[in-house]
Design a protein around this motif. Sequence first.
Motif, PDB file in Angstrom:
ATOM      1  N   ASP A  26       0.832  -1.204   0.000  1.00  8.45           N
ATOM      2  CA  ASP A  26       0.000   0.000   0.000  1.00  8.45           C
ATOM      3  C   ASP A  26       0.870   1.258   0.000  1.00  8.45           C
ATOM      4  OD1 ASP A  26      -2.344  -1.552   0.179  1.00  8.45           O
ATOM      5  OD2 ASP A  26      -2.127  -1.690   2.360  1.00  8.45           O
ATOM      6  N   GLU A  27       1.986   1.194   0.730  1.00 10.34           N
ATOM      7  CA  GLU A  27       2.892   2.329   0.829  1.00 10.34           C
ATOM      8  C   GLU A  27       4.314   1.883   0.525  1.00 10.34           C
ATOM      9  OE1 GLU A  27       0.673   4.674   4.539  1.00 10.34           O
ATOM     10  OE2 GLU A  27       2.705   3.872   4.752  1.00 10.34           O
ATOM     11  N   SER A  35       9.365  10.003 -13.341  1.00 12.99           N
ATOM     12  CA  SER A  35       8.839   8.781 -13.976  1.00 12.99           C
ATOM     13  C   SER A  35       8.531   7.714 -12.929  1.00 12.99           C
ATOM     14  CB  SER A  35       9.833   8.246 -15.003  1.00 12.99           C
ATOM     15  OG  SER A  35      11.074   7.948 -14.395  1.00 12.99           O
ATOM     16  N   ASN A  36       9.361   7.593 -11.902  1.00 15.13           N
ATOM     17  CA  ASN A  36       9.080   6.616 -10.842  1.00 15.13           C
ATOM     18  C   ASN A  36       7.823   6.988 -10.065  1.00 15.13           C
ATOM     19  OD1 ASN A  36      11.251   4.970 -11.409  1.00 15.13           O
ATOM     20  ND2 ASN A  36      12.588   5.862  -9.866  1.00 15.13           N
ATOM     21  N   LEU A  37       7.675   8.267  -9.749  1.00 16.07           N
ATOM     22  CA  LEU A  37       6.495   8.711  -9.009  1.00 16.07           C
ATOM     23  C   LEU A  37       5.236   8.544  -9.861  1.00 16.07           C
ATOM     24  CD1 LEU A  37       7.959  11.899  -7.286  1.00 16.07           C
ATOM     25  CD2 LEU A  37       7.733   9.583  -6.352  1.00 16.07           C
ATOM     26  N   GLU A  38       5.348   8.777 -11.165  1.00 11.44           N
ATOM     27  CA  GLU A  38       4.217   8.559 -12.060  1.00 11.44           C
ATOM     28  C   GLU A  38       3.810   7.092 -12.071  1.00 11.44           C
ATOM     29  OE1 GLU A  38       2.923   9.403 -16.729  1.00 11.44           O
ATOM     30  OE2 GLU A  38       5.043   9.397 -16.132  1.00 11.44           O
ATOM     31  N   TYR A  39       4.799   6.192 -12.094  1.00 11.89           N
ATOM     32  CA  TYR A  39       4.497   4.758 -12.092  1.00 11.89           C
ATOM     33  C   TYR A  39       3.721   4.376 -10.835  1.00 11.89           C
ATOM     34  CZ  TYR A  39       5.310  -0.126 -10.892  1.00 11.89           C
ATOM     35  OH  TYR A  39       5.141  -1.419 -10.476  1.00 11.89           O
ATOM     36  N   LEU A  40       4.131   4.899  -9.677  1.00  7.97           N
ATOM     37  CA  LEU A  40       3.459   4.547  -8.422  1.00  7.97           C
ATOM     38  C   LEU A  40       2.030   5.076  -8.381  1.00  7.97           C
ATOM     39  CD1 LEU A  40       6.420   5.243  -5.970  1.00  7.97           C
ATOM     40  CD2 LEU A  40       5.545   3.006  -6.663  1.00  7.97           C
ATOM     41  N   GLU A  41       1.772   6.193  -9.062  1.00  8.13           N
ATOM     42  CA  GLU A  41       0.432   6.784  -9.068  1.00  8.13           C
ATOM     43  C   GLU A  41      -0.490   6.127 -10.080  1.00  8.13           C
ATOM     44  OE1 GLU A  41       0.925  10.875  -9.914  1.00  8.13           O
ATOM     45  OE2 GLU A  41       1.925  11.363  -8.022  1.00  8.13           O
ATOM     46  N   SER A  42       0.076   5.673 -11.193  1.00  7.71           N
ATOM     47  CA  SER A  42      -0.757   5.219 -12.313  1.00  7.71           C
ATOM     48  C   SER A  42      -1.091   3.747 -12.190  1.00  7.71           C
ATOM     49  CB  SER A  42      -0.036   5.474 -13.636  1.00  7.71           C
ATOM     50  OG  SER A  42       1.183   4.755 -13.669  1.00  7.71           O
ATOM     51  N   THR A  43      -2.362   3.424 -12.219  1.00  9.61           N
ATOM     52  CA  THR A  43      -2.832   2.039 -12.242  1.00  9.61           C
ATOM     53  C   THR A  43      -4.269   2.032 -12.744  1.00  9.61           C
ATOM     54  OG1 THR A  43      -3.348   0.081 -10.892  1.00  9.61           O
ATOM     55  CG2 THR A  43      -3.485   2.212  -9.805  1.00  9.61           C
ATOM     56  N   ALA A  44      -4.625   0.971 -13.428  1.00 11.70           N
ATOM     57  CA  ALA A  44      -5.999   0.856 -13.940  1.00 11.70           C
ATOM     58  C   ALA A  44      -6.997   0.677 -12.796  1.00 11.70           C
ATOM     59  CB  ALA A  44      -6.094  -0.308 -14.922  1.00 11.70           C
ATOM     60  N   ASP A  47       0.864   4.518  -2.245  1.00 11.36           N
ATOM     61  CA  ASP A  47       1.164   5.789  -1.584  1.00 11.36           C
ATOM     62  C   ASP A  47       2.669   5.837  -1.331  1.00 11.36           C
ATOM     63  OD1 ASP A  47       0.797   8.214  -0.372  1.00 11.36           O
ATOM     64  OD2 ASP A  47       0.067   7.390   1.535  1.00 11.36           O
ATOM     65  N   ALA A  48       3.355   6.755  -1.988  1.00  8.29           N
ATOM     66  CA  ALA A  48       4.813   6.787  -1.921  1.00  8.29           C
ATOM     67  C   ALA A  48       5.310   7.899  -1.013  1.00  8.29           C
ATOM     68  CB  ALA A  48       5.391   6.976  -3.324  1.00  8.29           C
ATOM     69  N   TYR A  49       6.437   7.587  -0.333  1.00 13.02           N
ATOM     70  CA  TYR A  49       7.163   8.568   0.470  1.00 13.02           C
ATOM     71  C   TYR A  49       8.629   8.421   0.074  1.00 13.02           C
ATOM     72  CZ  TYR A  49       2.841   8.924   3.088  1.00 13.02           C
ATOM     73  OH  TYR A  49       1.521   9.124   3.422  1.00 13.02           O
ATOM     74  N   VAL A  50       9.031   9.238  -0.889  1.00  7.53           N
ATOM     75  CA  VAL A  50      10.361   9.119  -1.483  1.00  7.53           C
ATOM     76  C   VAL A  50      11.105  10.432  -1.289  1.00  7.53           C
ATOM     77  CG1 VAL A  50      11.655   8.595  -3.593  1.00  7.53           C
ATOM     78  CG2 VAL A  50       9.402   7.552  -3.224  1.00  7.53           C
ATOM     79  N   THR A  60       6.146  19.866 -10.510  1.00  8.65           N
ATOM     80  CA  THR A  60       6.360  18.476 -10.924  1.00  8.65           C
ATOM     81  C   THR A  60       5.933  17.524  -9.804  1.00  8.65           C
ATOM     82  OG1 THR A  60       8.606  18.405 -10.032  1.00  8.65           O
ATOM     83  CG2 THR A  60       8.346  19.198 -12.299  1.00  8.65           C
ATOM     84  N   ARG A  61       5.903  16.256 -10.138  1.00 14.42           N
ATOM     85  CA  ARG A  61       5.612  15.259  -9.113  1.00 14.42           C
ATOM     86  C   ARG A  61       6.667  15.294  -8.008  1.00 14.42           C
ATOM     87  NH1 ARG A  61       3.944  12.894 -13.868  1.00 14.42           N
ATOM     88  NH2 ARG A  61       1.794  12.075 -13.849  1.00 14.42           N
ATOM     89  N   THR A  62       7.911  15.567  -8.401  1.00 14.73           N
ATOM     90  CA  THR A  62       8.970  15.664  -7.399  1.00 14.73           C
ATOM     91  C   THR A  62       8.720  16.838  -6.465  1.00 14.73           C
ATOM     92  OG1 THR A  62      10.572  14.682  -8.930  1.00 14.73           O
ATOM     93  CG2 THR A  62      11.459  15.907  -7.063  1.00 14.73           C
TER      94      THR A  62
END
Length: 440
Positions: free
Chosen positions: A314-315, A326-335, A342-345, A369-371
């Motif tokens: 989940d996190e 691009s990494n943050l986009e991957y964690l957000e995007s899902t069908a 939920d990322a904490y980077v 940006t996502r960053t």
Amino acid sequence: MLAMGKSFLSDDVNQSLLFPPSLHDWLPEGHLARFLVDVVSVLDLSAIYASYEAGDGRGMSAYAPAMMVRVLLYGYATGVYSSRKLEAKTHDDVALRYLSADAHPDHATLAEFRKRHLEALAGLFTQALLLCAKAGLVKLGHVAIDGTKIKANASKHKAMSYGRMAEQEEAIREQVQEIMAVASSTDGEEDTRFGEDKRGDELPEELQRRETRLARIREAKRVVEERAREKAKAEGKPEGEAQPEDKAQYNFTDPESRIMKSHEGFVQAYNGQIAVEPEFQLIVGQLVTQAGNDKEQMRPMIEAVEEQSGQRPDEVLADAGYCSDSNLEYLESTAEPEKKIDAYVATGRQKHSEAPAVCPRGPLPKGATRTDRMRRKLQTKAGKAIYARRKAVVEPVFGQIKEARGFRRFLLRGLVKVQGEWALVCLTHNILKLHRMCYA
């Protein structure tokens, strides 16, 4: 001199029985070796046993695979990785006598078993983790991921840069031509002096040695050039721009390892990745990469967690090495919205005593940006508290592997074999955690 008025227990080394008649009496209840017997008994070793069924039944009897697995796992759990040391300990160590049923496979047999069944042994990591999940021990709320450099079984002094290869290739080519000219002249002189059926072997041997070196350098150049082409293709660059940098390295001992920066300086290494859950510090995902940094490892690690633990976290907590839009986009995007992570980077490097990089207060600019959004997220009270857990979850695991168990260098060479060995290391970490949970 005998002490007066004091009695002692017998220490007669000539007694006929040094150990109890039952192997089960050799070790106390709750010992790691006893626990390993139970663990191995529920693992599916059919892939290993199947390889023996392919034979015709002739020849000497083989050691039981379950026993060999027990011995290897105990070695990795206790920091004994050398097959020679394991062989010696089947004589010296009571726990290994117990696990081997008082058999003593030699080091060559142990090494060959590990090499022959490495893929199946690596698969035991996933098996054991799924067993833990079925028992309710692996519930992925959040996981922390990180990577560490593990030295390859190769010296960095056996590496050569692409620029140096070109220099050496030209120098050796000139030397070969000189030797050929000398050889031709010498052959003519010796034919005149001794006859055509007489000649020495010194020059041909020297020529062969240099030709061999030349062939190895040419192969190294080919590999480095192929890597450059693959990199250019991945970056969408035209093939004409696929020229290797002069500093691009090739190691002649383990060509698949890379020179990487670590706290020890630059080392010939691989990058071992793990994902750790916080409750028991079980490793729930692992892989090995040749990349010197972690920037491209976010997606592979999430996929490894899903494949190996059967669950999607989940996190995710990660340091700045994993931060990119691009990494943050991957964690957000899902069908499926419920599968969003939920990322904490961390968005910038900081020392252990420092908080994540500060983002100016106030509304974020329209083009943030996502960053930028992640940086703001980590400044909130909740974000700071959640991210602060990361160091206490994943970093102690590397300490336990490297310091407590002394695993600092791979024994095997090549990415596939190193991946198998890393899986064994992570498997035995989990076994040790489960053992402590059961007998704490």
